[in-house]
Structure formats: structure tokens, C-alpha cells
Design an enzyme around this catalytic site. Structure first.
Site, PDB file in Angstrom:
ATOM      1  N   VAL A   1      29.770  64.457  -7.777  1.00 45.58           N
ATOM      2  CA  VAL A   1      30.590  65.435  -7.065  1.00 45.58           C
ATOM      3  C   VAL A   1      31.869  64.796  -6.544  1.00 45.58           C
ATOM      4  O   VAL A   1      31.986  63.582  -6.454  1.00 45.58           O
ATOM      5  CB  VAL A   1      29.804  66.060  -5.891  1.00 45.58           C
TER       6      VAL A   1
ATOM      7  N   VAL B   1      37.368  62.954  -7.787  1.00 45.95           N
ATOM      8  CA  VAL B   1      37.471  62.037  -8.929  1.00 45.95           C
ATOM      9  C   VAL B   1      36.566  62.500 -10.060  1.00 45.95           C
ATOM     10  O   VAL B   1      36.979  62.553 -11.234  1.00 45.95           O
ATOM     11  CB  VAL B   1      37.137  60.591  -8.509  1.00 45.95           C
TER      12      VAL B   1
ATOM     13  N   GLU C   1      23.615  68.034 -11.832  1.00 39.38           N
ATOM     14  CA  GLU C   1      23.117  68.582 -10.574  1.00 39.38           C
ATOM     15  C   GLU C   1      24.112  69.508  -9.894  1.00 39.38           C
ATOM     16  O   GLU C   1      23.734  70.303  -9.041  1.00 39.38           O
ATOM     17  CB  GLU C   1      22.734  67.446  -9.610  1.00 39.38           C
TER      18      GLU C   1
ATOM     19  N   GLY D   1      22.020  62.009  -6.188  1.00 33.54           N
ATOM     20  CA  GLY D   1      21.311  62.010  -7.463  1.00 33.54           C
ATOM     21  C   GLY D   1      21.754  60.927  -8.415  1.00 33.54           C
ATOM     22  O   GLY D   1      21.266  60.864  -9.550  1.00 33.54           O
TER      23      GLY D   1
END
Length: 503
Positions: A271, A274, A295, A389
Site C-alpha cells: 500500500v 510508492v 491484499e 502482509g
């Protein structure tokens, strides 16, 4: 309570559901001091808002309430900011991105348990963690049987519901019913009864479109129309564009060598701005018919699906920027056969990641010259957000890529260091390291070979000579498998703490 009676009948599909309608303030009374509360939500998407705000108001009015707070991943300020400022969180897990709670964690005022996201429900189901007293879950609708249709994220909600004594449902009218059917809910049994997860391609569906609950658990239903406070994403800057270009150069080499085709392999991306920029680089690339087993879906992934460059995305959360979220909700029908929302124990499951041969792309705070990555701690001690994750994917990926700008703090910090101040991902799982300077393919290299390639290809020019000097001196005075000068290995971090610069 909002919404016309006709609209509510579309959402509350039995008289029993209507009988459970309560105000947020009434529902918040079910939560008492010392309880463990599980909330829906993942990268602030699909999280409850009205009931946490009502709970925080109780704390501000003088009630002594401390709770352990569990989520899927990060949630919005209505939970982490408001409950933290009201002094109501005792323990938090498994991930956050909130600056207010981060400060309290690093001051020792809130206990924080940083977990691999795929393992968080396993800890709960095994009884390692406290049982959930109350689960607060956002939903699109409650079925005639009392099951909950989720909104824009799944996260840990199905397992929170399964383990909870009581469930509070927030029906959010801001989320269109056209989202119904996007979810694919399947949760795992505990060993030794666990069976294989029958996902052989990212688009496979194996579960139900709702989270099983039942009216015996639902204590209250609250109707809201509050929007998710998703994060703004910075436009790709020159550094993130160069990182993206370097990842694509790596893909081009893999295609040239015959190890990848024009559809690559299923992609996972972390997430943030970048990570979002990295995927934007694929929009104008030669690759097509891309798939995602990931995810989080952000802006760039939605654009790849819109353009036809990508065919399907399996995820646990939809977390685009605010404007992109509004556009997505208007187009939900278009995406219904292109996006699958799964519980995070499935979206992040190592068994499936290994089977599909996922290419994992995640970000680092720093990496050392031997390929170890720190993705959670600043200067070894201060928690940033958590491992999330990234470990679920990197440990099982066909190709594991970590990227970072080569410097931070205006060039005063090198993101490539002799030894990382905290290890989240060891050199055994970091296959490719990328900065705006270039990429280092570390597969099949010895530690000394890795060091030379990382310094030459990934380090910023301002720090390259320092790093090579350290490595060469370590080779002269240390054992020659993984050469280190231990009394210097963390001196770069010490120097920054003392002087404000690693230079």
C-alpha cells in the site's frame, strides 16, 4: 437513523433485523471496560464509524473504559484517532497507519502486537488471543437468516463474527448494493481438520457472498451513511517513477530469459503512494492480461482493470484515494466480475501464494548490503506501522521484490546501510532489491556477491563510497562468509541519532 423505509427493506431483509435497529449511542453501551473489541476494516476501507465515535464520546465524558482493539489492518480516524485521544485503547493489533496511535505506542502508553496478517485470525481461533467480546462490522445488508453482506473490505471480519459473543452491524447507505456479490467468504478450520484451499487462479471463487452470523449474535443494527476516510495518494514523483521503471526493466529481463511471459505472474503490491506509482508504470508497458492476487486494490490497479490491461484482481480490501473511491462506487457493477473480495487469511495465505507463483512487490524502510530488510522500525526502536502482509507474500512468492528510495530525510539518511537496525525480512526471502538508482537481482548470489551488487546498483552516490569502504574493510578483518565489523555495523544509525545525518 437514515434512509427511507423502502431502502432499508432492501438492506434489512427480515422483520427481525428491523427489530434490532438502535442508535449508535445505544449500541455503544454494549461495550464495557476490559472488553476485547474486533472491528471490520482494512486500509481504511469498510470500517465502522458511528459506534466507535459514540464509544469515544463516552470516554471523553469521563467513563473509564479500556479495551483491546483488534482489526484486519489499518482503520480510519473515527476508530484509531478518536479512541486513542479518549484514552480508551489498552492493546492494539495487528496493523495500523495512524500517527496519533503511533505516538502512543512509541511512548509505551499502548501495547502493540505486530502480526503477519495471515496469522492474526489463526491466533484468535487457537485461543492464543483474547476471545472477542463484541465485533463491530460494517455491512451492506443483513440477510433473512441474519448473515452480513460486507462492503468494501473483508479483512478479519468473518472470524471476528465467528468468535464474538455479540455483533453490532453498521449498515452503511453510502455503499451501493451493487457491491453485493463481490465478496467470496471462506474461512479455515483449525488443524488437524484443515483442508486445501481450492484456488488455482486469482479469479476462482470458493465461498459465499456473505459473512455467516445469525440473529442470535446480533445485538444491534445501526444505520449510517458515513464515508470511508481513505488516504490521499501522492502523484508519482521522479523517484517513484524511476523505481517503477527499474522494476519493469527487471521484468523485461525475466521475459527475455524466458522465465516470465507477457502476462507475467499474478502480482501483489503493498500500500501507499510508492506502491501505487509502481503499478502505474505497468499501464504503458508491454504487459497485458495481468492478474492480481493481493491484499489491497488502489487507484492504479483500478485503472489497469478499466483499461483491459488487467483481467482480475483478488484482494481483501478496496482502498483507493477519496476521488477514486467515489468513481469506483459509481462503477461497482462494471467491476463485479473483475474484483473478488476475500478474508485476509485467504488473500494472504502462503499456500495459495506459493501455488499461484505470485510476484510480491513491497516497500522497505531500509535494507542492508546483504539483503536483509527492515520494513517496520525507524532507527531500530520506533514502530512505524507494522509488517502487515509483506511477510505473508515475500516468504512464499515466486519472486519477492522490495523497493525503497535510496535516501530519506532530504539525503541525510541512506536507505542502504551496513546492517539494518531491525530485521523483518531476511536475506533468504529478499530476491530483488530496487531503488531509483537501479535494481539488484540477488537470487543465487553469495552474501559477498550480494553486497557488491547492492552497493553498485542500489546505493545513492553520496553513500556508495562509504558503503564500499565498510565492506572492503570488513572483508579484511572479519570471517569471509558475511563480513561485518560489529562495532561499526550500526554506527550509521548512531551517527544519525547524534548528529542528524549519516553522511
Amino acid at each position: 437513523m437514515n434512509g427511507s423505509n423502502t431502502e432499508l427493506k432492501d438492506r434489512l431483509r427480515s422483520d427481525r433485523a428491523f427489530s434490532l435497529l438502535r442508535s449508535a449511542e445505544e449500541a455503544a453501551q454494549f461495550i464495557q471496560d476490559g472488553m476485547t473489541v474486533g472491528v471490520s476494516g482494512f486500509t481504511p476501507s469498510g470500517y465502522p464509524k458511528a459506534v466507535p465515535l459514540a464509544l469515544a464520546e463516552r470516554g471523553r465524558c469521563g467513563e473509564t473504559i479500556k479495551i483491546d482493539l483488534y482489526s484486519g489492518a489499518s482503520v480510519g480516524p473515527e476508530i484509531d484517532t478518536e479512541l486513542t485521544e479518549a484514552g480508551m485503547i489498552k492493546k492494539r493489533l495487528p496493523y495500523h497507519t495512524n500517527s496519533v496511535i503511533r505516538d502512543k505506542i512509541n511512548r509505551g502508553e499502548i501495547d502493540y502486537v505486530d502480526l503477519h496478517l495471515s496469522q492474526s485470525t489463526q491466533y484468535l481461533n487457537y485461543g492464543v488471543l483474547n476471545k472477542i467480546d463484541v465485533a463491530i462490522v460494517e455491512g451492506l445488508a443483513v440477510t433473512g437468516e441474519g448473515h452480513i453482506v460486507p462492503t468494501t473490505s473483508i479483512g478479519n471480519s468473518p472470524s471476528f463474527i465467528k468468535n464474538a459473543d455479540k455483533v453490532i452491524v453498521e449498515i452503511n447507505l453510502d455503499k451501493p448494493l451493487s457491491l453485493e456479490g463481490m465478496a467470496d467468504i471462506f474461512i479455515l478450520d483449525n488443524p488437524p481438520c484443515r483442508k486445501p484451499i481450492n484456488i488455482c487462479s486469482p479469479g476462482d471463487r470458493i465461498g459465499k457472498p456473505y459473512m455467516e452470523c445469525g440473529f442470535d449474535k446480533i445485538a444491534a443494527i445501526v444505520v449510517t451513511d458515513m464515508k470511508d476516510q481513505t488516504r490521499f495518494l501522492s502523484k508519482p514523483d521522479e523517484i517513484s517513477k524511476k523505481i517503477s521503471d527499474n522494476i519493469i526493466k527487471f521484468f523485461e529481463k525475466e521475459v527475455e530469459y524466458g522465465r516470465l511471459g507477457k502476462s507475467l505472474l499474478p502480482l501483489q503490491s503493498g500500500v501507499g503512494s510508492v506502491a501505487n506509482a509502481v503499478l502505474y508504470g505497468l499501464c504503458d508497458s508491454q504487459y497485458e492480461d495481468l492478474t492480481f492476487y493481493t491484499e489491497v486494490v488502489q487507484d492504479s490497479m483500478l485503472d489497469l482493470l478499466r483499461s483491459g490491461k488487467a483481467a482480475v484482481a483478488s484482494t481483501t480490501a478496496l482502498s483507493p484515494s477519496p476521488d477514486a473511491l467515489e468513481r469506483f462506487l459509481d462503477e461497482a457493477e462494471f467491476f463485479k466480475d473483475k474484483i473478488i473480495l476475500r478474508p485476509q487469511e485467504i488473500s494472504n495465505n502462503p499456500e495459495v501464494i506459493r501455488r499461484l507463483g505470485v510476484i510480491a512487490m513491497n516497500t522497505a524502510i531500509e535494507a542492508d548490503i546483504y539483503g536483509n530488510v527492515n520494513s517496520t522500525h525507524v532507527m531500530g526502536s520506533k514502530m512505524m506501522n507494522g509488517i502487515g502482509g509483506s511477510g505473508d507474500f515475500s516468504r512464499s512468492a515466486a519472486i519477492s521484490i522490495f523497493s525503497t528510495p535510496s535516501t530519506a530525510k532530504g539525503g541525510k539518511i541512506s536507505s542502504i546501510v551496513p546492517m539494518v537496525s531491525h530485521v523483518d525480512h531476511t536475506e533468504h526471502e529478499v530476491m530483488v532489491l530496487v531503488t531509483e538508482q537501479g535494481y539488484a537481482d540477488l537470487r543465487g548470489l553469495s552474501p559477498k556477491e550480494k553486497a557488491v551488487k547492492i552497493i553498485e546498483n542500489c546505493a545513492h552516490p553520496d553513500f556508495k563510497e562509504q558503503l564500499m569502504s565498510y565492506f572492503e574493510r570488513a572483508c579484511r578483518v572479519s570471517a569471509l562468509h558475511t563480513p561485518h565489523i560489529l562495532n561499526e555495523a550500526l554506527s550509521w544509525h548512531s551517527k544519525y541519532i547524534d548528529t542528524g545525518s549519516m553522511l
